[in-house]
Scaffold this active site. Structure first.
Site, PDB file in Angstrom:
ATOM      1  N   TYR A 100       0.795  -1.239   0.000  1.00 46.18           N
ATOM      2  CA  TYR A 100       0.000   0.000   0.000  1.00 46.18           C
ATOM      3  C   TYR A 100       0.828   1.291   0.000  1.00 46.18           C
ATOM      4  O   TYR A 100       0.508   2.225  -0.741  1.00 46.18           O
ATOM      5  CB  TYR A 100      -1.054  -0.029   1.122  1.00 46.18           C
ATOM      6  CG  TYR A 100      -2.244  -0.856   0.699  1.00 46.18           C
ATOM      7  CD1 TYR A 100      -3.327  -0.269   0.052  1.00 46.18           C
ATOM      8  CD2 TYR A 100      -2.248  -2.233   0.874  1.00 46.18           C
ATOM      9  CE1 TYR A 100      -4.391  -1.029  -0.384  1.00 46.18           C
ATOM     10  CE2 TYR A 100      -3.308  -3.009   0.429  1.00 46.18           C
ATOM     11  CZ  TYR A 100      -4.380  -2.404  -0.196  1.00 46.18           C
ATOM     12  OH  TYR A 100      -5.434  -3.161  -0.654  1.00 46.18           O
ATOM     13  N   GLU A 142      -8.909  -6.938   3.911  1.00 41.38           N
ATOM     14  CA  GLU A 142      -8.107  -8.014   3.307  1.00 41.38           C
ATOM     15  C   GLU A 142      -7.511  -8.932   4.375  1.00 41.38           C
ATOM     16  O   GLU A 142      -7.431 -10.146   4.173  1.00 41.38           O
ATOM     17  CB  GLU A 142      -7.035  -7.411   2.393  1.00 41.38           C
ATOM     18  CG  GLU A 142      -7.668  -6.934   1.092  1.00 41.38           C
ATOM     19  CD  GLU A 142      -6.881  -5.892   0.309  1.00 41.38           C
ATOM     20  OE1 GLU A 142      -5.660  -5.773   0.525  1.00 41.38           O
ATOM     21  OE2 GLU A 142      -7.498  -5.182  -0.506  1.00 41.38           O
TER      22      GLU A 142
HETATM   23  C1  HEM Z   1      -6.422   2.050  -1.726  1.00 43.24           C
HETATM   24  C2  HEM Z   1      -5.695   1.515  -2.673  1.00 43.24           C
HETATM   25  C3  HEM Z   1      -6.226   0.677  -3.784  1.00 43.24           C
HETATM   26  C4  HEM Z   1      -7.392   0.781  -4.482  1.00 43.24           C
HETATM   27  C5  HEM Z   1      -8.498   1.807  -4.286  1.00 43.24           C
HETATM   28  C6  HEM Z   1      -7.403  -0.278  -5.465  1.00 43.24           C
HETATM   29  C7  HEM Z   1      -8.422  -0.504  -6.370  1.00 43.24           C
HETATM   30  C8  HEM Z   1      -8.471  -1.554  -7.262  1.00 43.24           C
HETATM   31  C9  HEM Z   1      -9.562  -1.834  -8.162  1.00 43.24           C
HETATM   32  C10 HEM Z   1     -10.828  -1.000  -8.281  1.00 43.24           C
HETATM   33  C11 HEM Z   1      -9.263  -2.947  -8.846  1.00 43.24           C
HETATM   34  C12 HEM Z   1     -10.114  -3.632  -9.909  1.00 43.24           C
HETATM   35  C13 HEM Z   1     -10.874  -4.698  -9.180  1.00 43.24           C
HETATM   36  C14 HEM Z   1     -11.798  -5.464 -10.051  1.00 43.24           C
HETATM   37  O1  HEM Z   1     -12.890  -5.018 -10.279  1.00 43.24           O
HETATM   38  O2  HEM Z   1     -11.423  -6.517 -10.500  1.00 43.24           O
HETATM   39  C15 HEM Z   1      -7.979  -3.389  -8.399  1.00 43.24           C
HETATM   40  C16 HEM Z   1      -7.326  -4.497  -8.880  1.00 43.24           C
HETATM   41  C17 HEM Z   1      -6.000  -4.751  -8.646  1.00 43.24           C
HETATM   42  N1  HEM Z   1      -5.213  -4.143  -7.706  1.00 43.24           N
HETATM   43 FE1  HEM Z   1      -5.756  -2.640  -6.481  1.00 43.24          FE
HETATM   44  N2  HEM Z   1      -6.260  -1.002  -5.358  1.00 43.24           N
HETATM   45  C18 HEM Z   1      -5.513  -0.458  -4.351  1.00 43.24           C
HETATM   46  C19 HEM Z   1      -4.292  -0.917  -3.919  1.00 43.24           C
HETATM   47  C20 HEM Z   1      -3.543  -1.877  -4.546  1.00 43.24           C
HETATM   48  C21 HEM Z   1      -2.207  -2.254  -4.171  1.00 43.24           C
HETATM   49  C22 HEM Z   1      -1.443  -1.693  -2.984  1.00 43.24           C
HETATM   50  C23 HEM Z   1      -1.792  -3.193  -5.068  1.00 43.24           C
HETATM   51  C24 HEM Z   1      -0.459  -3.887  -5.164  1.00 43.24           C
HETATM   52  C25 HEM Z   1       0.638  -3.236  -5.384  1.00 43.24           C
HETATM   53  C26 HEM Z   1      -2.888  -3.421  -5.983  1.00 43.24           C
HETATM   54  C27 HEM Z   1      -2.871  -4.332  -7.023  1.00 43.24           C
HETATM   55  C28 HEM Z   1      -3.958  -4.657  -7.794  1.00 43.24           C
HETATM   56  C29 HEM Z   1      -3.924  -5.658  -8.853  1.00 43.24           C
HETATM   57  C30 HEM Z   1      -2.704  -6.465  -9.277  1.00 43.24           C
HETATM   58  C31 HEM Z   1      -5.210  -5.715  -9.379  1.00 43.24           C
HETATM   59  C32 HEM Z   1      -5.702  -6.606 -10.531  1.00 43.24           C
HETATM   60  C33 HEM Z   1      -5.457  -5.815 -11.737  1.00 43.24           C
HETATM   61  C34 HEM Z   1      -5.189  -6.564 -12.969  1.00 43.24           C
HETATM   62  O3  HEM Z   1      -6.119  -7.124 -13.533  1.00 43.24           O
HETATM   63  O4  HEM Z   1      -4.028  -6.516 -13.350  1.00 43.24           O
HETATM   64  N3  HEM Z   1      -3.927  -2.613  -5.636  1.00 43.24           N
HETATM   65  N4  HEM Z   1      -7.517  -2.546  -7.435  1.00 43.24           N
END
Ligand code: HEM
Ligand SMILES: Cc1cc2nc3c(=O)[nH]c(=O)nc-3n(C[C@H](O)[C@H](O)[C@H](O)COP(=O)(O)OP(=O)(O)OC[C@H]3O[C@@H](n4cnc5c(N)ncnc54)[C@H](O)[C@@H]3O)c2cc1C
Length: 410
Positions: A100, A142
C-alpha cells in the site's frame, strides 16, 4: 471504522473539493502513476496483468475506486460493499499491507506531476492522509479475508501447488483443467460463482502471470475445475498470454499455483426463489457451477438457464445442461448468433442473433427472480439494460466481469 475520526475537517474539505479536479485529469494521473510505480518496482509486474495495463482498464478501475472513496472520505463505511469486491480480488492476487505505501507514494507523485503548481503542499498533505485512511480500510478487510481463507477446513493463505489431474476439451475454444493439491491434503469448499487465481511461470518470460478463472463445477467434488477460453490473436490484438499457454503447454501431471477461492458473485443458497442464469460465451463458467450446485443441493428450485454463443462449436457444457434440463424445475434456452443447420435442430435452440428483452420475457415467466449473468461486456450491457427496462429490481441483478470491474449503466 476508526479511520474517519483521525482526519481533520480541513483535510476532508480539501479532499472533497479536489476530487473533481483529479477526476478531470484521472487518466493522465493514473498513467503517470503506473509508469512511475512499475519502473521503480518492476517486481510488481509479477502481479499486475500487463494486458489490462496496456488497455487502460486497470488504470481506470483503480482511479475510479480512489476517487469514489475520496468522495466518501468522511463516511468510508458507505464504500464497504465496493471494497469487499476489490478486496477479494486483492486477496486472491496476494496483495499485502506492505504494497500500500508503494501505491500511495507513486499516486501522490503522479498527482504532483500532473497538477503541477496547482498541487499545493496543503492539497498533497490532505491527499496523503486520505489515501492512508482508504488504504487502512482495504488492509483491514483483506486481513480478514486472508484469515478466513487460511482458517477454513482445507484452506490456505497464499498460493498452493496443484497438479493438473485432467484436461478436457469442452468446445472448439474452451478447455477444462481439473486440479488436485500436490500435498495430497483437503481443499476448501467454495460458493458457486467464485474464482481462483492461477499463477504461471512461462519458460522464457521474466515475470509470472496471474489470472482469475471461475470455478466451473459444483463444489464438494474433491477437485477444483476451471474452464478456459483460448484468446486467439486477431488482426488488431495479440494472442492472450495465459489462456494460450494453458491450452498449448499445460498438460495432465503439470503443477500450477492457485490461491484460495474468492469473489462476491455468488449464488445465495439461503434463498429458494427462482433463479435466472444468463451467460454469454465463456461467461458460462460461474453460471454452470451455480446450475450444477442447485441441481444437487436445491433440486426443486426453479432455474432458467439461458446461454448465448456464436454457434454450437463454441458452446461448452451443452450435454451437461441438456441432462440438467431433464428435471422439471430446470429450463434451458439457447441463443446462437450464427447457427448452422445442425445448431437449429438443438432441442433448446430458441433465438438467432443476439439476446434481447422480448426473447428474455418469452422464456422467463417471473421478473421477481434473481438474475445472475456473465459474458463479454457488450452482452452484459445488453442484458443489464434489458432487465432494467423490464423493471427487475437492483437487488435481484447480480453480475461478474471477467476483467477489472466496469460500469454497465452507461
Ligand atoms: C487504496 C488503494 C487501492 C485501491 C483503491 C485499489 C483498487 C483496485 C480496483 C478497483 C481494482 C479492480 C478490481 C476489479 O474489479 O477486479 C484493483 C485491482 C487490482 N489491484 Fe488494487 N487497489 C488499491 C491498492 C492496490 C495495491 C497496494 C496493489 C499492489 C501493489 C494493488 C494491485 C492490484 C492488482 C494487481 C489488481 C488486478 C489488476 C489486474 O487485472 O491486473 N492494488 N484494485
Ligand atoms: C473473476 C474472473 C473470472 C474469470 N473467469 C474466467 C473463466 O472462467 N474462463 C476464462 O476463459 N476466462 C476467465 N476470466 C478471464 C481470465 O482471467 C483472463 O483474462 C483470460 O483468460 C485472458 O487472459 P490471457 O492471459 O490469455 O490474455 P491477456 O494476455 O491477459 O490478454 C487479454 C486480452 O487483451 C488483449 N490484448 C493484450 N495486449 C493488448 C494490447 N496491447 N492491445 C489490445 N489488446 C491487447 C489480448 O488479445 C486478449 O484478448 C476471468 C476473469 C475474472 C476477472
Amino acid at each position: 471504522m476508526g479511520t474517519t475520526t483521525t482526519l481533520s475537517q480541513k483535510t476532508i474539505e480539501i479532499v472533497k473539493a479536489t476530487v473533481p479536479v483529479l477526476e478531470q485529469h484521472g487518466e493522465q494521473i493514473t498513467k503517470w502513476f503506473y509508469q512511475s510505480m512499475l519502473s521503480n518496482h518492476p517486481e510488481l509486474l509479477n502481479i499486475f496483468n500487463h494486458a489490462n495495463q496496456k488497455q487502460g482498464r486497470q488504470q481506470r478501475a483503480l482511479a475510479a475506486a480512489v476517487y469514489a472513496a475520496a468522495k466518501y472520505i468522511d463516511q468510508l463505511e458507505a464504500i464497504l460493499p465496493v471494497v469487499e469486491q476489490i478486496a477479494h480480488k486483492h486477496r486472491s492476487l496476494g496483495i499485502k499491507p506492505e504494497h500500500y505505501p508503494i501505491v500511495g507514494k507513486h499516486l501522490l507523485l503522479a498527482i504532483k506531476a500532473v497538477l503541477k503548481e496547482a498541487a499545493t503542499d496543503e492539497i498533497i498533505n490532505a491527499w496523503e492522509e486520505a489515501y492512508q485512511a482508504i488504504a487502512d480500510v482495504f488492509i483491514k478487510v483483506e486481513a480478514q479475508l486472508y484469515e478466513e481463507a487460511a482458517s477454513k477446513r482445507g484452506g490456505w493463505k497464499d498460493f498452493r501447488r496443484f497438479i493438473v489431474q485432467k484436461k478436457v476439451k469442452e468446445s472448439d475454444v474452451i478447455t477444462s483443467f481439473y486440479f488436485v493439491p500436490e500435498d495430497g491434503g483437503e481443499i476448501s469448499e467454495y460458493l458457486p460463482g467464485q474464482y481462483v487465481s492461477v499463477k504461471v511461470s512461462i519458460p522464457g518470460e521474466k515475470y509470472t502471470h496471474i489470472r482469475q478463472y471461475s470455478l466451473s463445477d459444483a463444489p464438494g467434488k474433491g477437485y477444483y475445475r476451471i474452464s478456459v477460453k483460448r484468446e486467439a490473436a486477431t488482426a488488431d490484438k495479440p494472442a492472450g498470454i495465459v489462456s494460450n499457454y494453458l491450452h498449448d503447454h499445460v498438460q495432465e501431471g503439470d503443477v500450477l499455483e492457485l490461491s484460495a477461492p474468492a469473489g462476491v458473485f455468488t449464488l445465495d443458497m439461503s434463498k429458494e426463489t427462482p433463479v435466472v442464469l444468463i451467460s454469454g460465451g465463456v461467461g458460462i463458467t460461474p453460471l454452470f457451477s451455480m446450475a450444477s450446485t442447485i441441481a444437487s443441493r436445491q433440486p426443486n428450485r426453479q432455474v432458467t438457464f439461458i446461454h448465448a454463443a456464436v454457434n454450437g462449436n463454441v458452446h461448452a457444457f451443452d450435454q451437461d445442461l441438456r441432462r440438467l434440463a431433464e428435471h422439471p424445475s430446470f429450463s434451458y434456452h439457447v441463443c446462437y448468433q450464427s447457427p448452422s443447420e445442425e445448431d437449429r435442430k438443438h432441442p433448446y435452440f430458441g433465438k438467432e442473433g443476439f439476446i434481447d428483452l422480448p426473447w428474455i420475457q418469452s422464456v422467463v415467466s417471473n421478473k421477481e427472480a434473481d438474475f445472475y449473468f456473465c459474458g463479454p461486456i457488450p452482452f452484459m450491457k445488453t442484458v443489464y439494460h434489458a432487465l432494467k427496462e423490464w423493471g427487475v429490481s437492483d437487488e435481484n441483478i447480480h453480475y461478474e466481469f471477467f476483467g477489472p470491474a466496469g460500469d454497465l449503466t452507461k
